[in-house]
Design a protein around this motif. Structure first.
Motif, PDB file in Angstrom:
ATOM      1  N   VAL A  37       0.823  -1.210   0.000  1.00  0.00           N
ATOM      2  CA  VAL A  37       0.000   0.000   0.000  1.00  0.00           C
ATOM      3  C   VAL A  37       0.870   1.278   0.000  1.00  0.00           C
ATOM      4  O   VAL A  37       0.473   2.296  -0.561  1.00  0.00           O
ATOM      5  N   GLN A  38       2.048   1.188   0.599  1.00  0.00           N
ATOM      6  CA  GLN A  38       2.912   2.373   0.624  1.00  0.00           C
ATOM      7  C   GLN A  38       4.177   2.181  -0.222  1.00  0.00           C
ATOM      8  O   GLN A  38       5.168   2.877  -0.046  1.00  0.00           O
ATOM      9  N   ASN A  39       4.098   1.185  -1.126  1.00  0.00           N
ATOM     10  CA  ASN A  39       5.234   0.896  -2.010  1.00  0.00           C
ATOM     11  C   ASN A  39       5.111   1.786  -3.250  1.00  0.00           C
ATOM     12  O   ASN A  39       4.185   1.627  -4.049  1.00  0.00           O
ATOM     13  N   PRO A  40       6.015   2.712  -3.456  1.00  0.00           N
ATOM     14  CA  PRO A  40       5.891   3.646  -4.591  1.00  0.00           C
ATOM     15  C   PRO A  40       6.057   2.962  -5.947  1.00  0.00           C
ATOM     16  O   PRO A  40       5.620   3.487  -6.976  1.00  0.00           O
ATOM     17  N   HIS A  41       6.650   1.744  -5.948  1.00  0.00           N
ATOM     18  CA  HIS A  41       6.864   1.041  -7.213  1.00  0.00           C
ATOM     19  C   HIS A  41       5.616   0.308  -7.700  1.00  0.00           C
ATOM     20  O   HIS A  41       5.604  -0.241  -8.797  1.00  0.00           O
ATOM     21  N   VAL A  42       4.601   0.224  -6.858  1.00  0.00           N
ATOM     22  CA  VAL A  42       3.347  -0.469  -7.248  1.00  0.00           C
ATOM     23  C   VAL A  42       2.273   0.601  -7.475  1.00  0.00           C
ATOM     24  O   VAL A  42       1.923   1.349  -6.547  1.00  0.00           O
TER      25      VAL A  42
END
Length: 1235
Positions: free
Chosen positions: A702-707
Motif C-alpha cells: 500500500v505504501q510501495n511507490p513502485h506499485v
C-alpha cells in the motif's frame, strides 16, 4: 450479568451426569402457566375490541419490557463494536509516529480492552434475554395449542388432523420461539451498516457511496429470493404435515398393518410423502445456500466497488484509510453473513405464525347446554326438544333429526337400532360434541361416559380408574368388584400399580372396557352414558356387569346404554329405537314388543340366533366373588414371583456422559458424507487463504511507490474474486451433504421402525417415536448441515485470525498459548453439563408430545368428565420440565462465551500493548493495520466458533436420538427367498398346533401353556374362553405377531416359522378385534393395494350391508373416510373389515370378536355371508356371543392359557363339567332370566 449463578450446576455436571432432579425450576413468571395467562389476557382484550388480532403484536404487547431491555443491550453492542475501526485508525497514527501525547498507545490499548469487554457483556445479555423470551413464547404457544385441541369443532378437526396439531406444537412453536433470538438482528444489522458507512466516509470519502450502492443492490437482489423462500417454506411445512399424519396413522395402527401384511405398502406411502418433503427441503436449502454465498462474498464485492471508486476519484490509498476500511468491512461481514439466517428465521416464523394463528382461530365446540348445578325447578336430567344435529353444522347433512327426549333422574334408557342408525351419535349430541342446528337441549348434572372404543392412558391401572379423583379405599375396592376386575388385577405383576401400555396394549379388549367402566363408576356422576360397553366381554361377564354395575351400582343414577344385547332390554324403564338417524319409537319393552314391528324384528333376530341351537339347561348361580377367589389361587404365587419384573413401559433411554465424536461420525457416515464435508472444509480453507493473501498484498504494497494504484487494486480484486469460486463450492457441497445424510438417516429409521416387533410398539409410547420423526428429524433436515458448515468455517476463521496476529506480533504467543489452554479446559468443563442438559431436554420433549398425542385420542372422554383443566395442568407441568433444561443449556452457553470473549479481549489488547511498547518503526503501519483488523474480529470469530460448536452439539443430540431407534431388534424377515410358499398356499387350510407355548416378553409368565390340536381344512373352528384367557394371543401366534417360545404351528405341511412374515400374513384373512379405518376413500380402505375392480368392491359392499350407506354419500367409493374412520359408526367400521376379508377370499379366515359391535339382525346376515363366501375355507372364530360359534365344526375352549377341551360343540354341551357347556348355560340362562 456474569452468569455466576450457573457455576454450581456446571460443577455438579462435571462431578456426575446430570439428571432431571438436578434441574432447578424456572422462575414463576417464566413458567408456562404465567406466560399462557398473560398471553390469553391480551389475546381476549383484542377479541373484545374486535381489532385485527395480529399474533405478533399480541406477543409483543405481553413482553414489551423484555423486548425493550434486550433492544437496549443490542444497541450497546452495536455502538461498542463500531468503535473498533476508530481505535485502529488512532493506533496506526501512533505507530506512524503521530502521537498526541506520550502514553497514548497504552491508553488506546486499555480503551480497546474496555470497549471489547462492554461489547461482550451487552451481546451476552442481548442473546440471553431474547432466548429466554423465545422460550416463554414457545411455552405459551404449546400451552395454547394443547388447550385449543380440547375445544376444536368437528369441522375444524377435518382441517387440523392429529398429525398437524402435533406438528404445530413440536415444530411450529419451536420455529416461532427461535424468531425472538433473531428479532433484533432485523434492525441492528441496518444500524451497524449505517455506523460502518459513517466510518468509511471518514476513511475513503465519497468512494463510500459505491460500497453503499453494492449493499443496497444485494438486498434488492435478495427480495425475490425471499419471496420464493417463503413459498417453498410453506410447501415444506405442508409436506411435513402430510408426512407426519401418515406416520402417526401407521404407528397407531401398526398391529393392524402387520395382521393385514400392509406394513410394506404403508411404508412405501410414507416414503413417497417423505420424497415430496425432500423435494421442498432441497428447494429451501438450495435457496438458503445461494443466500449464504451471496452474503459471504459481499466483502469482496464491496471492496471491489470501493477501491475502484477510490482509483477513479483519485482518492489516495494509505495504511490508515485502507485498514480502517478493511477493519470496518471485517466487522460488518459477520452481521451481513447472518442476513440469510435472519431471512430464513423470519420466513419460517411467519409461516409457523400463520399456521398456529389459523389453528387457534378455528371454530370451537358449542356445548353451552351443560349445567354444572341442577336447577331445583327442573325435574328432568336430560331434555331434548325437536333437536336436529349435524357434524358440520349443515342442515342438509343431518346426523340426527327431530329428536325429542326427556329423561328423569334415576331412569334407565336403552338405545338400540341397526348399524349406522345414530346410536353413538345421540350420546355424542348429549355430550355437546355435535353442533345443534335446531331445537333446544338441556343436560343437568355431571356426566360419566364410557366410549365404544376403550380409551386408556399410559400409566397405572389405578391412575386410569381414579382419573384425578382422590383415593377412597372402600369405594375403590367396591368399584373393582362391581366391574369384575378383582381377578384381572390379581393376575397383573404389580397389581393395580402395573403400568398399562399406550392405548392399553397389555390388556385384553374386555379388560380395557372394564377399566373404563370402573373409571366412570368411581367418578360418582349423575348421568351415565354407556356406549355398548358389553360387546368386548363374554356373556357371563356381560351378565355380571349388567346386574352388578348397571342395575346395582348405578341403581339411583340416570343411565343411557347403547346396546345390541336384546337380553338386557326388559330391565329398562324405556327403550329408544333409532332408525335412519331419528328416534322411531321410545317406550317400555312390553309396549314396544306389542306394537312396533321394527322392534319385533330386532328381538326375533336375536331369538333366531339363540334358538338355532337352543339348549335348555339351568345354570347354577355362583357369586362372582367366589369365582374370583377360585380362579385366582394359581395366580397368587405368580404375583409374588413376578414382583421383580420390569414394567412394560420403560423410562425413555438417553445417552449419558461424553459420546465424543460418535454422533458426528454417524451423521457424516451417510452417503459419502465424509467426502462432502472434507471438500467443503478444503474449499473454505482456500477461501481463507485467498482473503489473507489479499490483505497481505495490500499491507506490504500500500505504501510501495513502485506499485501503481491500479495494479495494487487489480491484484487485490483478482485474488478476492478467485476465492469466491471456492465459497460457492462450499455452499453447494453442504446442501448435498445435508440432503444425502437426511435421506439416509430417515430411511434407516423407517426401516427399523417398520421391521420392529409389536413388543417395541407396546412398550414405546408413540409420542417418543413422533418427537423423533417430527422435531428431531426437522432439526437434522434444516439445521444440522448449515450448523456444521458454520462450525467448520468459524473454527478456521478463528485460527486464521490468531495466525495473522501471531505472525505480525509473535510476542503475544506468551498470552495466546495460555488463553487457548484455558479456553479448551473451559469448553470441556461446559460440554460435560451441556450435553446432559440437551439429552434431558430431548426426553422431556417426548413427554410433551406423548401427552398431547394421548389427549388428542381421548379428547371426547376428557371433555365428558370435565377433566380438561387437570390435563391442561399436567401439560403445563411437562412444558416446564422441557423448558428448564433448555433454559439452562442456553444460559450455560452464554456463561462459556462471556468468559471466552473476555480472554479474546485480553489477547487483542495485549497485541496492541506490545505494538505500543516496542520502538517506533518495529512494525510497518500496513501490518499494524492488518494485525489489528484481524484482532478486532478475533473475539467475534473465536466466539462464533465456540457458539457454533455449542449449537451443533445441541443439534447433534437429534442425530443421537434418531440413532436410538435406528437399530431396534427386528422381527423375522418379510420374505425368505430360499423358502417361499407356493402361490396357492394354503390350499387346504389345515392348521396343526404342537405344544405351542407363548410368552410376550422374556421376563413374563407363559401365556399359552403348551396347546396342541389340529384344525382340519375347511372346518369352522370356534375359540371360546373367559375374558383374558388367551384367545387373542392364540390368534397373534398364528400371525406371528408374537413368536412361540416352544412348539410349532404347521399349516398345510409348512412350519410357519420357516417362511417370511409377509408371505405368511398376506395369505390369511382377518377381521380384527378393533375395527380400523384409515384416512382416505372408501375404495382405499377396502382395497389399499388396488387389486380389485369397482364392480367387485360394490358387490362386497352389498354382501356386507354397506352398499346403501356408501351410496348415500355424494362421492360413492371416493367418499371420505377421516382419521380413525370417525365419520362412520363402530358397527360400519366392523363391516368394512368384513368387506376386506370377503374381497381377499383367503383359504384361512380369522374372526377376532368380529361382530361385537353390530346388532343381532346384521350379525345373522353376516354369519350367513361368511358361511356362503368362505364355505370351503378354514374359519377360526373367537367369540363372546355363544350362538356365533354354535354352528362351528369344532370348538376349542381355553382357560388361563391352557387347552381345556376341543370337540364338536354339541358333544361338549352334553359333557358334564365342560367349560363350553358352562359358557352356553350362562349365556342361555341370562337370556332366559332376563326375558
Amino acid at each position: 450479568m456474569t452468569f455466576w449463578w450457573l457455576n454450581s450446576l456446571i460443577n455438579k455436571g462435571n462431578e456426575k451426569p446430570l439428571v432431571e432432579k438436578d434441574m432447578p425450576l424456572l422462575r414463576q413468571h417464566d413458567r408456562a402457566e404465567s406466560c399462557y395467562k398473560e398471553f390469553m389476557e391480551h389475546w381476549n382484550k383484542q377479541k373484545q375490541t374486535k381489532s385485527a388480532r395480529s399474533f405478533l403484536w399480541t406477543i409483543v404487547a405481553c413482553y414489551k419490557h423484555d423486548v425493550l431491555v434486550s433492544a437496549f443491550f443490542a444497541l450497546m453492542k452495536i455502538i461498542t463494536v463500531s468503535s473498533g475501526p476508530v481505535f485502529i485508525k488512532a493506533f496506526i497514527k501512533v505507530t506512524s509516529g503521530n502521537q498526541a501525547f506520550k502514553y497514548e498507545g497504552y491508553l488506546l490499548a486499555f480503551g480497546l480492552f474496555i470497549a471489547k469487554f462492554l461489547e461482550s457483556v451487552s451481546q451476552r445479555q442481548w442473546y440471553f434475554r431474547t432466548k429466554l423470551l423465545g422460550l416463554k413464547i414457545r411455552s405459551l404457544l404449546t400451552a395454547a395449542i394443547y388447550q385449543k385441541q380440547f375445544r376444536l369443532s368437528n369441522s375444524a378437526k377435518l382441517i387440523h388432523s392429529s398429525g398437524k396439531i402435533m406438528n404445530y406444537a413440536t415444530v411450529d412453536a419451536y420455529r416461532v420461539g427461535e424468531f425472538s433470538y433473531w428479532f433484533h438482528q432485523t434492525w441492528t444489522t441496518s444500524l451497524q451498516l449505517c455506523f460502518a458507512l459513517i466510518i468509511l466516509y471518514s476513511a475513503v470519502g465519497l468512494a463510500m457511496t459505491a460500497a453503499f450502492a453494492v449493499i443496497v443492490l444485494m438486498v434488492i437482489c435478495n427480495a425475490p429470493l425471499a419471496k420464493l423462500q417463503h413459498k417453498f417454506q410453506t410447501k415444506l411445512m405442508g409436506a411435513q404435515d402430510e408426512f407426519l399424519k401418515a406416520m402417526t396413522e401407521a404407528l397407531v395402527n401398526m398391529k393392524v398393518l402387520k395382521l393385514y401384511a400392509w406394513d410394506t405398502h404403508f411404508k412405501k406411502i410414507i416414503e413417497g410423502l417423505r420424497s415430496v418433503e425432500c423435494k421442498w427441503l432441497s428447494a429451501v436449502q438450495l435457496r438458503r445456500s445461494y443466500n449464504n454465498f451471496l452474503f459471504w462474498s459481499s466483502p469482496v464485492l464491496v471492496s471491489a466497488a470501493t477501491f475502484l471508486s477510490c482509483y477513479l476519484l483519485h482518492i489516495p490509498l494509505n495504511a490508515s484509510n485502507v485498514f480502517t476500511f478493511v477493519a470496518t468491512l471485517r466487522l460488518v461481514q459477520d452481521p451481513v453473513r447472518a442476513i440469510p439466517e435472519v431471512i430464513r428465521v423470519v420466513i419460517q416464523a411467519k409461516v409457523a405464525f400463520s399456521r398456529i394463528y389459523r389453528f387457534l382461530d378455528a371454530p370451537e365446540l358449542q356445548n353451552e347446554h351443560f349445567k354444572r348445578q341442577c336447577d331445583p325447578e327442573l325435574e328432568q336430567a336430560i331434555i331434548i326438544n325437536s333437536c336436529s344435529f349435524s357434524w358440520d353444522g349443515n342442515m342438509s347433512k343431518l346426523a340426527l333429526k327431530n329428536i325429542n327426549l326427556e329423561v328423569n333422574p334415576g331412569e334407565k334408557f336403552a338405545i338400540c337400532g341397526e348399524v349406522g342408525a345414530g346410536k353413538s351419535t345421540l350420546l355424542a349430541a348429549i355430550l355437546g360434541e355435535i353442533p345443534k342446528v335446531k331445537g333446544t337441549i338441556q343436560v343437568c348434572g355431571n356426566i360419566a361416559y364410557v366410549s365404544q372404543t376403550a380409551w386408556i392412558q399410559t400409566g397405572t391401572v389405578r391412575d386410569n380408574i381414579l382419573f384425578g379423583s382422590p383415593m377412597d379405599n372402600q369405594k375403590y375396592e367396591e368399584t373393582l368388584e362391581k366391574c369384575s376386575l378383582v381377578k384381572d388385577i390379581e393376575m397383573l405383576p404389580f397389581g393395580d400399580l402395573t403400568e398399562i401400555g399406550e392405548r392399553g396394549v397389555n390388556l385384553s379388549g374386555g379388560q380395557k372396557q372394564r377399566v373404563q367402566l370402573a373409571r366412570a363408576l368411581y367418578q360418582d356422576a349423575d348421568i351415565y352414558l354407556l356406549d355398548d360397553p358389553f360387546s368386548a366381554v363374554d356373556a357371563h361377564t356381560a351378565c355380571s356387569l349388567f346386574n352388578d354395575y348397571v342395575m346395582g351400582a348405578l341403581s339411583t343414577k340416570t343411565v343411557l346404554l347403547v346396546t345390541h344385547q336384546v337380553d338386557f332390554l326388559p330391565a329398562f324403564n324405556c327403550i329408544l329405537l333409532i332408525s335412519d338417524r331419528e328416534v322411531l319409537r321410545h317406550a317400555p319393552y312390553n309396549e314396544l314388543s306389542a306394537s312396533c314391528k321394527e322392534f319385533q324384528d330386532l328381538v326375533n333376530a336375536h331369538k333366531e340366533m339363540v334358538d338355532s341351537e337352543r339348549l335348555a339347561s339351568q345354570r347354577e348361580n355362583q357369586s362372582s366373588r367366589r369365582e374370583f377367589k377360585h380362579s385366582c389361587k394359581g395366580y397368587q404365587q405368580n404375583s409374588e414371583e413376578v414382583s421383580g419384573f420390569d414394567q412394560l413401559i420403560k423410562k425413555e433411554e438417553r445417552e449419558t456422559g461424553d459420546t465424543g465424536w460418535k454422533p458426528y461420525l454417524q451423521y457424516l457416515n451417510q452417503n459419502k458424507g465424509y467426502l462432502y464435508a472434507a471438500l467443503a472444509a478444503l474449499a473454505h480453507i482456500i477461501f481463507l487463504a485467498g482473503q489473507i493473501s489479499q490483505n497481505s498484498w495490500m499491507a506490504s504494497n500500500v505504501q510501495n511507490p513502485h506499485v501503481s494504484s491500479l495494479r495494487l487494486i487489480s491484484v487485490y480484486l483478482a485474488i478476492g474474486f478467485s476465492a469466491t469460486i471456492f465459497l460457492f463450492a462450499r455452499s453447494a457441497l453442504i446442501v448435498v451433504l445435508g440432503l444425502q445424510s437426511s435421506k439416509s438417516l430417515f430411511s434407516q429409521l423407517l426401516n427399523s421402525i417398520f421391521q420392529a416387533p409389536m413388543l417395541f410398539f407396546d412398550s414405546t409410547p408413540i409420542g417418543r417415536i413422533l418427537s423423533r420423526v417430527s422435531s428431531d428429524l426437522s432439526i437434522v433436515d434444516l439445521d444440522v448441515p448449515f450448523s456444521l458448515m458454520l462450525c467448520i468455517s468459524n473454527i478456521l476463521n478463528a485460527l486464521s485470525n490468531l495466525g495473522v496476529l501471531a505472525v505480525v506480533t509473535p510476542q503475544i504467543l506468551f498470552v495466546v498459548i495460555p488463553v487457548i489452554c484455558v479456553a479448551i479446559k473451559l469448553q470441556k468443563h461446559y460440554f460435560t453439563s451441556a450435553k446432559e442438559l440437551m439429552r434431558i431436554n430431548g426426553t422431556a420433549k417426548s413427554l410433551v408430545a406423548n401427552h398431547l398425542a394421548e389427549s388428542l385420542s381421548g379428547a371426547m372422554t376428557i371433555r365428558a368428565f370435565k377433566e380438561e383443566e387437570r390435563f391442561f395442568a399436567k401439560s403445563l407441568e411437562l412444558i416446564d420440565k422441557n423448558a428448564s433444561p433448555f433454559f439452562l443449556n442456553f444460559a450455560s452457553t452464554e456463561w462459556l462465551i462471556q468468559r471466552l470473549e473476555t480472554m479474546s479481549a485480553a489477547v487483542l489488547s495485549s497485541s496492541a500493548f506490545v505494538m505500543a511498547l516496542l520502538p517506533h518503526g518495529t512494525f510497518s503501519p500496513g501490518f499494524v493495520g492488518m494485525a489489528l483488523s484481524y484482532g478486532l474480529t478475533l473475539n467475534i470469530s473465536f466466539v462464533l466458533s465456540i457458539q457454533n460448536q455449542c449449537t451443533l452439539a445441541n443439534y447433534i443430540i437429534s442425530v443421537e436420538r434418531l440413532n436410538q431407534y435406528m437399530h431396534v431388534s427386528s422381527e423375522a424377515p418379510g420374505v425368505i427367498d430360499d423358502n417361499r410358499p407356493a402361490p396357492n398356499w394354503p390350499s387346504v387350510g389345515k392348521v396343526e398346533l404342537h405344544n405351542l407355548k407363548i410368552r410376550y416378553r422374556p421376563d413374563t409368565p407363559v401365556v399359552l401353556q403348551g396347546i396342541s390340536c389340529t384344525f382340519e381344512g375347511g372346518h369352522k373352528i370356534g375359540i371360546v374362553g373367559r375374558t383374558g384367557s388367551g384367545k387373542t394371543t392364540l390368534i397373534s401366534a398364528l400371525f406371528r405377531i408374537v413368536e412361540p417360545e416352544d412348539g410349532e404351528v404347521i399349516i398345510d405341511g409348512i412350519d410357519i416359522s420357516s417362511i417370511g412374515l409377509h408371505d405368511l400374513r398376506s395369505r390369511f384373512g382377518i377381521i380384527p378385534q378393533d375395527p380400523t379405518l384409515f384416512n382416505g376413500s372408501v375404495r382405499y380402505n377396502l382395497d389399499p393395494l388396488g387389486q380389485h375392480t369397482d364392480t367387485e368392491i360394490w358387490e362386497v359392499l352389498d354382501k356386507c350391508q354397506l352398499r346403501e350407506a356408501v351410496q348415500e354419500k355424494e362421492k360413492g367409493l371416493d367418499s371420505l373416510v377421516v382419521e380413525d374412520g370417525s365419520n362412520w359408526s363402530m358397527g360400519q367400521r366392523q363391516l368394512f373389515c368384513l368387506g376386506r376379508a370377503v374381497l381377499k377370499r383367503s383359504r384361512i379366515l380369522v374372526l377376532d370378536e368380529a361382530t361385537a359391535s353390530i346388532d343381532n339382525a346384521t350379525d345373522v346376515i353376516l354369519q350367513r355371508t361368511i358361511r356362503t363366501e368362505f364355505e370351503h375355507s378354514t374359519v377360526i372364530t373367537v367369540a363372546h356371543r355363544i350362538p356365533t360359534v354354535m354352528d362351528c365344526t369344532m370348538v376349542l375352549a381355553i382357560s388361563d392359557g391352557k387347552l381345556v377341551e376341543y370337540d364338536e360343540p354339541i358333544k361338549l354341551v352334553k359333557t358334564d363339567g365342560s367349560l363350553f357347556g358352562e359358557l352356553v348355560k350362562e349365556y342361555w340362562s341370562h337370556y332366559a332370566i332376563d326375558n
